[in-house]
Design an enzyme around this catalytic site. Structure first.
Site, PDB file in Angstrom:
ATOM      1  N   GLY A  32       0.790  -1.228   0.000  1.00  0.00           N
ATOM      2  CA  GLY A  32       0.000   0.000   0.000  1.00  0.00           C
ATOM      3  C   GLY A  32       0.820   1.275   0.000  1.00  0.00           C
ATOM      4  N   ILE A  33       0.467   2.165   0.912  1.00  0.00           N
ATOM      5  CA  ILE A  33       1.119   3.470   1.028  1.00  0.00           C
ATOM      6  C   ILE A  33       2.619   3.312   1.343  1.00  0.00           C
ATOM      7  CG2 ILE A  33       1.149   5.562   2.464  1.00  0.00           C
ATOM      8  CD1 ILE A  33      -1.392   5.433   0.861  1.00  0.00           C
ATOM      9  N   TYR A 176     -17.115  -3.690  21.966  1.00  0.00           N
ATOM     10  CA  TYR A 176     -16.063  -3.513  20.959  1.00  0.00           C
ATOM     11  C   TYR A 176     -16.643  -3.275  19.568  1.00  0.00           C
ATOM     12  CZ  TYR A 176     -12.112  -4.619  17.883  1.00  0.00           C
ATOM     13  OH  TYR A 176     -11.150  -4.561  16.917  1.00  0.00           O
TER      14      TYR A 176
HETATM   15  N1  NAP Z   1      -5.780   3.362   2.987  1.00  0.00           N
HETATM   16  C1  NAP Z   1      -6.439   4.383   3.538  1.00  0.00           C
HETATM   17  O1  NAP Z   1      -7.489   4.848   3.044  1.00  0.00           O
HETATM   18  C2  NAP Z   1      -5.929   4.999   4.805  1.00  0.00           C
HETATM   19  C3  NAP Z   1      -6.654   6.057   5.359  1.00  0.00           C
HETATM   20  C4  NAP Z   1      -6.175   6.655   6.514  1.00  0.00           C
HETATM   21  C5  NAP Z   1      -4.997   6.221   7.088  1.00  0.00           C
HETATM   22  N2  NAP Z   1      -4.318   5.178   6.531  1.00  0.00           N
HETATM   23  C6  NAP Z   1      -3.071   4.757   7.179  1.00  0.00           C
HETATM   24  O2  NAP Z   1      -2.048   4.637   6.201  1.00  0.00           O
HETATM   25  C7  NAP Z   1      -1.095   3.654   6.640  1.00  0.00           C
HETATM   26  C8  NAP Z   1      -0.819   2.677   5.521  1.00  0.00           C
HETATM   27  O3  NAP Z   1      -2.013   1.971   5.249  1.00  0.00           O
HETATM   28  P1  NAP Z   1      -2.306   1.231   3.873  1.00  0.00           P
HETATM   29  O4  NAP Z   1      -3.587   1.754   3.392  1.00  0.00           O
HETATM   30  O5  NAP Z   1      -1.110   1.254   3.004  1.00  0.00           O
HETATM   31  O6  NAP Z   1      -2.589  -0.248   4.425  1.00  0.00           O
HETATM   32  P2  NAP Z   1      -2.123  -1.663   3.893  1.00  0.00           P
HETATM   33  O7  NAP Z   1      -1.998  -1.663   2.418  1.00  0.00           O
HETATM   34  O8  NAP Z   1      -3.049  -2.646   4.544  1.00  0.00           O
HETATM   35  O9  NAP Z   1      -0.673  -1.804   4.519  1.00  0.00           O
HETATM   36  C9  NAP Z   1      -0.492  -1.955   5.896  1.00  0.00           C
HETATM   37  C10 NAP Z   1       0.867  -2.551   6.141  1.00  0.00           C
HETATM   38  O10 NAP Z   1       1.011  -2.763   7.550  1.00  0.00           O
HETATM   39  C11 NAP Z   1       1.623  -4.028   7.745  1.00  0.00           C
HETATM   40  N3  NAP Z   1       1.310  -4.600   9.061  1.00  0.00           N
HETATM   41  C12 NAP Z   1       0.101  -4.915   9.569  1.00  0.00           C
HETATM   42  N4  NAP Z   1       0.249  -5.471  10.785  1.00  0.00           N
HETATM   43  C13 NAP Z   1       1.586  -5.508  11.050  1.00  0.00           C
HETATM   44  C14 NAP Z   1       2.373  -5.982  12.131  1.00  0.00           C
HETATM   45  N5  NAP Z   1       1.840  -6.566  13.207  1.00  0.00           N
HETATM   46  N6  NAP Z   1       3.712  -5.843  12.059  1.00  0.00           N
HETATM   47  C15 NAP Z   1       4.291  -5.291  10.978  1.00  0.00           C
HETATM   48  N7  NAP Z   1       3.603  -4.831   9.917  1.00  0.00           N
HETATM   49  C16 NAP Z   1       2.269  -4.948   9.944  1.00  0.00           C
HETATM   50  C17 NAP Z   1       1.019  -4.892   6.636  1.00  0.00           C
HETATM   51  O11 NAP Z   1       1.828  -6.003   6.450  1.00  0.00           O
HETATM   52  P3  NAP Z   1       1.200  -7.456   6.198  1.00  0.00           P
HETATM   53  O12 NAP Z   1       1.250  -7.599   4.717  1.00  0.00           O
HETATM   54  O13 NAP Z   1       2.122  -8.345   6.929  1.00  0.00           O
HETATM   55  O14 NAP Z   1      -0.191  -7.476   6.760  1.00  0.00           O
HETATM   56  C18 NAP Z   1       1.052  -3.921   5.472  1.00  0.00           C
HETATM   57  O15 NAP Z   1       2.306  -3.926   4.832  1.00  0.00           O
HETATM   58  C19 NAP Z   1      -1.701   3.020   7.893  1.00  0.00           C
HETATM   59  O16 NAP Z   1      -1.137   3.606   9.037  1.00  0.00           O
HETATM   60  C20 NAP Z   1      -3.179   3.379   7.805  1.00  0.00           C
HETATM   61  O17 NAP Z   1      -3.808   3.436   9.071  1.00  0.00           O
HETATM   62  C21 NAP Z   1      -4.750   4.554   5.395  1.00  0.00           C
END
Ligand code: NAP
Length: 317
Positions: A32-33, A176
């Site tokens: 992702g990001i 929850y």
């Molecule tokens: N996408 C959106 O619309 C959005 C909006 C607001 C904020 N954000 C924030 O942006 C950031 C990036 O999100 P994204 O959208 O790119 O999400 P994503 O594609 O789901 O990527 C999340 C990453 O976190 C890793 N991760 C999850 N649990 C973990 C753990 N226990 N230890 C180490 N790594 C772990 C995942 O690895 P695995 O492959 O191992 O699961 C994955 O590489 C996050 O902080 C999210 O909260 C995203």
């Protein structure tokens, strides 16, 4: 530059620093990001350490980014990191923190899953998204402090002001809600970003802490909701108003790279979906709440057993 009004940057990446010789860490850099952030830092010359749970999958991402952008093999490295595992965090910090680190991007997250706990019984989204990053920052702080002008960028969400940081109920499954627990963890990210900067400034070093978010981005993050209705609605929203990861990353990259950003603002994208600007807006009240910042810090030290910048808490008036 310190400001209480928003700051809009038209070309933040035109004002980036040359990162040759820099070492950077991006948690969750293999998806992702995080992958976009990793690539942008690596393209500017940094050696980027991706913290990833599934290292084989991360190696596939690493190879494809290196090949697509013709980067030297050493420019991106994969190191095992599970943010819910204290030993894994310690090993990562020991290995990567051997030399100075200029940029730490706390990006990894899990979102909106059914109730779960880490090894200590703390709710899993809070444990992963906040506590793991708290412990990692503590472990890497000496390496950050030993480089000139290092930055920590904590990736939160624009929805954080809707969260409730009920620190007394972090192990309580009653009532929850997967979505509310995610927003609580993202509020913790914002409160942490601000409190960390306060403490870093009080400690008198050159490291600074920034908070940032990607807006709504089309990533796998939105595929984990337990409710099918939520998955469908959020999927539609992501398709209609969400951005692809690359443009969504602009505020996070600005916080990590630009010479024009300030830590007192919260950085994210604004404007067109394909070509947004980076904008910094003042933090909402809960993120600036000094008592809440101090309480989160103290709870995080207790829950992780990791203590840092404890003598640097600013006086609460
Ligand atoms: N996408 C959106 O619309 C959005 C909006 C607001 C904020 N954000 C924030 O942006 C950031 C990036 O999100 P994204 O959208 O790119 O999400 P994503 O594609 O789901 O990527 C999340 C990453 O976190 C890793 N991760 C999850 N649990 C973990 C753990 N226990 N230890 C180490 N790594 C772990 C995942 O690895 P695995 O492959 O191992 O699961 C994955 O590489 C996050 O902080 C999210 O909260 C995203």
């Amino acid at each position: 530059m310190t400001t209480n009004v928003q700051t809009r940057l038209t070309g933040p990446l035109a004002t980036t620093r040359d990162l040759s010789g820099h070492r950077a860490v991006v948690t969750g850099g293999a998806g992702g990001i995080g992958t976009v952030t990793t690539r942008a830092l690596a393209e500017r010359g940094a050696t980027v350490y991706i913290g990833a749970r599934h290292t084989e999958r991360a190696e596939v991402v690493r190879h494809s980014v290196l090949a697509a952008h013709r980067l030297p093999r050493t420019r991106i490295q994969v190191v095992a990191l599970d943010l819910t595992d204290a030993d894994s965090i310690r090993r990562f910090a020991d290995e990567v923190g051997q030399a100075p680190i200029q940029t730490l991007v706390l990006n990894a997250a899990m979102s909106s899953v059914p109730f779960g706990r880490d090894a200590n019984g703390t709710e899993l989204q809070f444990a992963t998204n906040h506590l793991g990053h708290f412990a990692l920052t503590g472990g890497l702080l000496p390496a950050l402090e030993s480089s000139a002008g290092a930055r920590v960028v904590t990736v939160s969400s624009a929805l954080y002001p809707n969260g409730k940081l009920d620190l007394g109920r972090l192990d309580d499954p009653s009532g929850y809600s997967p979505g509310r627990a995610y927003i609580r963890s993202k509020l913790a990210n914002a409160v942490f970003a601000v409190e960390l900067d306060r403490r870093l400034v009080t400690a008198g070093g050159a490291v600074r802490s920034f908070g940032a978010h990607p807006g709504m981005a089309r990533t796998p993050l939105h595929t984990t909701y337990p409710s099918a209705v939520t998955r469908v609605v959020t999927g539609m929203l992501a398709r209609t108003i969400g951005r692809d990861p690359e443009p969504a990353d602009i505020g996070i990259l600005a916080a990590a790279l630009s010479t024009e950003v300030t830590p007192d603002l919260f950085w994210g994208p604004i404007g067109s979906r394909r070509n947004p600007h980076a904008i910094g807006v003042p933090y909402a009240r809960p993120a600036k709440d000094r008592a809440l910042g101090a309480a989160l810090w103290s709870a995080s030290e207790t829950l992780t057993g990791v203590s840092f910048l404890s003598g640097s808490e600013p006086a609460i008036r």
